[in-house]
Design an enzyme around this catalytic site. Structure first.
Site, short mmCIF file in Angstrom:
data_model
loop_
_atom_site.label_atom_id
_atom_site.label_comp_id
_atom_site.label_asym_id
_atom_site.label_seq_id
_atom_site.Cartn_x
_atom_site.Cartn_y
_atom_site.Cartn_z
N TYR D 126 1.51 -1.19 -0.20
CA TYR D 126 -0.18 -0.11 -0.16
C TYR D 126 0.81 1.03 0.17
O TYR D 126 0.58 1.97 -1.00
CB TYR D 126 -1.21 -0.11 1.37
CG TYR D 126 -2.33 0.61 1.15
CD1 TYR D 126 -3.18 -0.30 0.53
CD2 TYR D 126 -2.46 2.17 1.48
CE1 TYR D 126 -4.22 0.53 1.49
CE2 TYR D 126 -3.97 2.50 1.29
CZ TYR D 126 -4.09 1.62 1.58
OH TYR D 126 -6.06 2.98 0.74
N SER D 127 1.45 1.27 0.72
CA SER D 127 2.27 2.53 1.34
C SER D 127 3.48 2.52 0.07
O SER D 127 4.56 1.76 0.33
CB SER D 127 2.53 2.57 2.62
OG SER D 127 1.64 3.27 2.98
N GLU D 242 -10.62 0.24 7.44
CA GLU D 242 -9.65 1.46 8.18
C GLU D 242 -10.45 2.27 9.48
O GLU D 242 -9.56 2.06 10.32
CB GLU D 242 -8.28 1.53 7.03
CG GLU D 242 -7.73 0.86 6.46
CD GLU D 242 -6.15 0.97 6.18
OE1 GLU D 242 -6.32 2.30 6.25
OE2 GLU D 242 -5.53 0.87 6.60
N SER D 366 -1.77 9.66 9.13
CA SER D 366 -1.50 10.67 10.24
C SER D 366 -2.91 11.54 11.14
O SER D 366 -3.73 11.93 10.03
CB SER D 366 0.23 11.36 9.87
OG SER D 366 -0.69 12.36 9.13
#
Lengths: 379, 386, 379, 386
Positions: D126-127, D242, D366
């Protein structure tokens, strides 16, 4: 902006009609005019509120009330808070009328309840021995039976509107507990003080006050429970008002951030202010959850300890949140937020009063801890 | 009267000051949760002036005490320990130093003695509506007309303008120049035709600030300080004085002492939760004072004040606010009342102190703006386009 | 970036030479290599530090030391902190060597001090009865004189590097106070634990340990004072290291904010991060002030109570600041800040250790309050 | 085995779950301050699978328990109360729901049973390095080559990739399309040639995350989920799952229980300062749970989750962090040690919990990014150009 979860239809109607009334009769200008009077509120508007049944929300329908529940009380006071209405609604309808309605079965009951519900009289409750006292274990006045009368003595602090009241419920320690009495006419005011929001509070002295036995509303077998019950009910209402006050102060501040420009941009586009605004938004949502939980628990008829814990959790959260929101709304408004002519001042000052009324946050957290942590049940 | 204070032993100097303050300062000037008005402060001010102590920081030749930084700190400290409220001091602490540095000989000779004697009470025409901390957006204009300047505009947040005799004004003398260029610095009597004052009521119920309307106000040409279009230099210097003034730990120390007085009188030092919080606040104030002393040491050893001096104002103002919030917490139901209340015998006004501490993070460059400046000028973080 | 106020010339030289040595011999790679060894530090580098005189800073020149003061100790450890150097400098040179130097006048003095100063041995101090204990009133081991020897017993917690040490000062309760003994050779380790930063701490048991009377460093007439004195001295050094660690972690984070880009801009241009960075900058400056104040008070030879209050104020401020800076530096670095390969990890882990060593912030604030508030002197 | 759990009385249902958990869950799975590895969780996972309880939220026809939201909350709550650690669940909680919604019939038939039986362990690609929460900056590419896609790029922060059997990958299939358009969603076996894994050691000393290098990885064309260039829909849906998952109060509740266990065992409830702080934290968690329940009620009554659901993740993650900091405070010197320590008989790992709670404010958007979104999407504040 704020999350709305489905409410029962009758409650939404109550909200809508309250919001409509307050919009018409209690805008910032009207609030300002009222709080600069000697009373600190408007007797006319008070009467109109009574006509809408707001003073009799919890009274059973057969007693002329609306027969509604605690969730409805919270909803109404939430709207009242949004308008920063200065009228003594929680004092008269919840502290006084509920004490009479729950306690009194004698001759006083009907006439007193009718006068309270009609809006013809203002009455208050006197009980508090000291700052930070939360309930029937810290009652200031005391009374002894002497033949066919009661001899009262001692002091009570922080009785709201007492110097403007036409009657009074007084809680007094008696031989085997706490008893409640009805005292007709002007309360024995020792010192009257004006609070930040223009309302008044007095300390009272009952030395030398004699009452007939017919003035007894509730004897020692039920007085303490009734007192604690109405205090928690009024705290629920105060929490709801605090939530409404905080929401409106916050919404006014968001409007300010959108329109006021500095250094060539609306100040609401500055990320540091955005993040602080979000922090307050989160805490307002937590306050709403705490308030709804307390109202739900009360509507389920929870025992005193359970009710006390949830009401204290709500009062602590709503009080702290409102005070922090108020503080930062002043800051985010800049200098204009520090002036009395900014409508924000009405909200800030009322928050400063209600957040301490019937117990500030620390006292309520201590009570929550005493009720919840002793039994080993943490969260 | 020609005492060389700087030659005195610090202990003796402090004792002398303390003795005077305790003997002469009227009780009404002690432990006040608001700024004093002239009628309240007058007796005390005239005593200070008679003693030659009204301008401790000015050089002796201008009628000041000429104190060096150590003695200045000691002098102020004794006032603070006694709880002496702030008297009208804008002429003394703001305009005076500016004139000493930038004024003409005639201006110094005329104004300084009058300020030191409290004959003139000054206010400052600085902020404007809608401009806040953004001085470059100044809109008040001054146009030349023969031997006068004609000033038009509006000032706001002018402290105690309703009792001032004089005002200093920043106005735009060159509308074409960009931002800070084209600003000049004027002096005017408040009774000049065209000046109107409207007090602003604050949250606390006081009328500490005013709006000042300037409508075709004619000012003689010699009443400009520094050069025409050179006002930004003055404004920066004022900001410099303000930065030091605003960085002082005294408000925080004063409210901490009030909190302590409340707590001792009501037995709260037996509450461990209170003691823990009071300890944190005390250390916040002590470390502020130590940092202030560190900057003062730097000044003494010849360093100039960089932008990092702003940390004093931010921390001092925010610490004072936290302390007053603790006062409200401790006051419980009594914290909702206006005016001083009785706390176990101590007379304290928690709500007044709460309000009094609010403007500290707003005026003189809000805490947000100070943080922006520190982030860029000290931490070297990149500019945002905002 | 950080404010530098003029320091005496000899101190600046000490700083410069320390910074130079650490730059050459103790970069992040070298630290990483050392903390992964069994020792958790480099004996080679330790020896080199000793050669520079770092182990004998406070010793009088006639005892082979540098004869410097507490301000100099603070300056050196500030540099040591900036490098996150893992060597047991404060333990050996301040806790152990100072205990011997201040207490011992017997035959042990010269040889032990020489061995410590030379860097040939690692020694540690054992005293602590329980977590949170701060001084001679909470000593764990105890001892009784029995003929020509001392019989020790009891336990001491959190003795740094004890399982790697070749000698030990042990503080023990005796009949009329606290005495200090020198114990040669490997300490009696009960349990050795590895800490966040790779260093080690052990709990020790002295049950069955016998020492000759020549092992006595300081008897009950001075043992407690010496113990409290060396503990405060080591706390000053730990505070200075914490300040250095916090400064470097912060500076690394500022670099990261300037270079790392997200959404098309360096993340350091985001105002919310800028304001948080400024908050940390302010607190680091407060920590520096508290540290300098404590060092100055010690250099003036203040009495134990005054010294204790200022050292506790510094340890609490430096510890809290460093831990908060560490926490937020992880956050401002984003995911990379959570990895061990990021140099930040060396600083975070060491901060987590030093902020608890010889007393965490709460314990020190309590001590400050006990020393300062009792007498009515608040701030 | 065909029990209609949703028809059960809640109390009976909870008792059934509690009974199973307490009887069957190995002690090593209880109260862990880190994520469990497969070798540690395997026994427990296989017991869950055998009982048919591995996928409580999935529909019954796909091998799940088909629980409604009330029962799902009760189910999870009983696990949390017992302190059961999280087992490898990316297939179950992330990919499974996605396949159920967007997968082809063949994909569902092939993958879902294998996930529910723990035959396949999934990880997520993903990231990417340097992209952080900014998914639109995705650089991994997929180019068409006959009946395969060929993938090149690098993923990072892939949880437990070192023990996964499969990976799902977001890659750019149309390099011309702007930002989110042109991304597709792929499934791959970890043993496909060209996939290399490098574990990343964390601050806590664990190797919970990995880098995954993708070098000419050939994937059959049928291993795409949804349409080519339609990956953004998938990514958004994943973010949705999520958001709910990350908004759960369970981490905060778990660490609060550990804090309480430490405090009870060491007698800290006699310390008023601790009780005051513990009370604040308890109310923070209680009000989080009440807010979570309010959102769940909203879902039940048919409302969809707006961006305001992010407040749960922000508050939950930050509250958990505050609690672990309180654990460190209480642990005093013991808080510096790696691994569990003894606190009056309670085995607790304060440092481990402290580290475990750090990523909550970093991953999955974040806290800073969540606040940006809330400011604009919910509070309606104007965009900054940053």
């Amino acid at each position: 902006m704020f999350t709305s979860i489905a409410e029962p239809e009758h409650r939404r109607q109550l909200r809508d009609s309250a919001a409509d009334f307050l919009r018409r009769r209690c805008d910032a200008k009207a609030v300002r005019a009222a709080i600069e009077t000697v009373d600190g509120f408007s007797r006319e508007r008070w009467k109109a509120m009574a006509d809408l049944g707001w003073t009799a929300l919890l009274l059973p329908e057969k007693a002329g009330g609306l027969g509604l529940g605690f969730g409805d009380v919270a909803a109404l006071h939430h709207e009242v808070g949004k308008a920063a209405a200065p009228e003594p609604l929680a004092v008269v309808s919840l502290l006084v009328a509920q004490a009479v309605a729950r306690g009194c079965e004698g001759a006083l009951r009907e006439p007193v309840l009718n006068r309270l519900a009609s809006g013809d009289v203002i009455a208050t409750l006197a009980w508090q021995a000291a700052p930070g006292a939360l309930g029937s274990d810290r009652v200031g006045p005391h009374a002894v039976r002497s033949g066919s009368s009661w001899r009262l003595a001692g002091r009570a602090l922080f009785a709201p509107f007492a110097a403007r009241a036409d009657g009074l419920v007084v809680a007094a320690r008696v031989a085997s507990g706490v008893a409640l009495f009805w005292l007709d006419g002007a309360p024995p005011v020792l010192e009257d003080r004006r609070l930040a929001d223009g309302s008044t509070q007095a300390s009272l002295s009952f030395d030398g006050v004699h009452l007939g036995t017919d003035a007894l509303i509730a004897g020692p077998e039920s007085g303490a429970d009734i007192l604690d019950g109405v205090l928690d009910t009024a705290r629920l209402a105060a929490s709801a008002e605090l939530l409404g006050l905080a929401e409106r102060a916050f919404a006014m501040t968001m409007e300010h951030l959108k329109t006021r420009r500095q250094f060539g941009a609306p100040i609401g586009s500055f990320q540091a202010l955005q993040h602080r605004a979000v922090d307050h938004y989160i805490r307002i949502e937590l306050a709403r959850s705490a308030l709804e939980r307390a109202a739900r628990v009360m509507d389920c008829g929870a025992a005193a300890a359970e009710r006390g814990a949830e009401v204290s959790a709500a009062k602590a959260r709503c009080g702290d949140t409102a005070r922090d929101v108020a503080r930062d709304c002043i800051q985010m408004h800049g200098a204009i937020g520090y002036t009395a002519e900014c409508d924000l001042s009405l909200y800030v000052n009322r928050i400063l009063v209600l957040s301490t009324w019937l117990g500030a946050a620390r006292a309520h957290r201590d009570r929550w801890a005493a009720l919840r942590l002793r039994s080993g049940e943490a969260a | 009267m020609n005492i060389d204070y700087n030659a005195m032993d610090e202990r003796a100097f402090r004792e002398m000051v303390r003795d005077f303050v305790w003997r002469e300062c009227p009780p009404g000037m002690i432990h006040q949760a608001r700024r004093m008005r002239w009628r309240e402060a007058k007796d005390w001010c005239l005593k200070l002036a008679a003693k030659g102590w009204s301008a401790p920081a000015w050089p002796v030749e201008h009628g000041g005490m000429g104190l060096n930084i150590d003695k200045l700190i000691a002098f102020q400290d004794e006032f603070d320990r006694a709880g002496v409220a702030r008297h009208p001091d804008i002429g003394l602490s703001m305009l005076g130093p500016l004139l000493i540095r930038f004024g003409s000989a005639q201006q110094k000779a005329h104004y300084l003695p009058r300020i030191a004697a409290f004959e003139d009470l000054w206010c400052q025409g600085y902020s404007e509506p809608g401009a806040g901390s953004d001085l470059a957006a100044l809109r008040t204009s001054a146009t030349s007309d023969g031997d006068h300047w004609v000033i038009d505009g509006q000032k706001i947040w002018t402290t105690l303008a309703q009792e001032a005799t004089d005002i200093f004004i920043l106005a735009r003398t060159d509308p074409q120049a960009r931002k800070q260029a084209g600003i000049s610095f004027f002096l005017a009597r408040m009774n000049t035709p065209g000046i109107t004052v409207r007090p602003i009521r604050t949250l606390a119920g006081d009328e500490e600030f005013c709006e000042v309307f300037l409508d075709q106000v004619r000012i003689p040409k010699h009443n400009i300080v520094g050069a025409v279009n050179g006002g930004w230099t003055m404004a920066k210097a004022l900001l410099g004085f303000e930065r030091l003034l605003h960085g002082s730990p005294k408000l925080a120390q004063m409210v901490l002492l009030r909190l302590e007085a409340m707590a001792r009188a009501t037995g709260r030092f037996a509450d461990p939760v209170f003691v823990e919080m009071f300890t944190r606040l005390s250390l916040d104030v002590a470390d502020l004072a130590a940092t202030y002393a560190r900057f003062a040491d730097g000044l003494k050893s010849g360093l100039s004040l960089g932008p990092e001096v702003s940390i004093l104002k931010i921390w001092g103002a925010e610490t004072a606010q936290r302390i007053t919030e603790a006062m409200l917490d401790m006051a419980e139901e009594q914290g909702a009342s206006r005016g001083a209340g009785d706390f176990g015998g101590a007379q304290v006004d928690p709500l007044g102190h709460y309000f009094l501490s609010r403007p500290g993070t707003i005026y003189g460059g809000s805490s947000e703006i100070q943080r922006n400046i520190l982030a860029k000028a000290v931490l070297g973080l990149p500019s945002s386009s905002l």
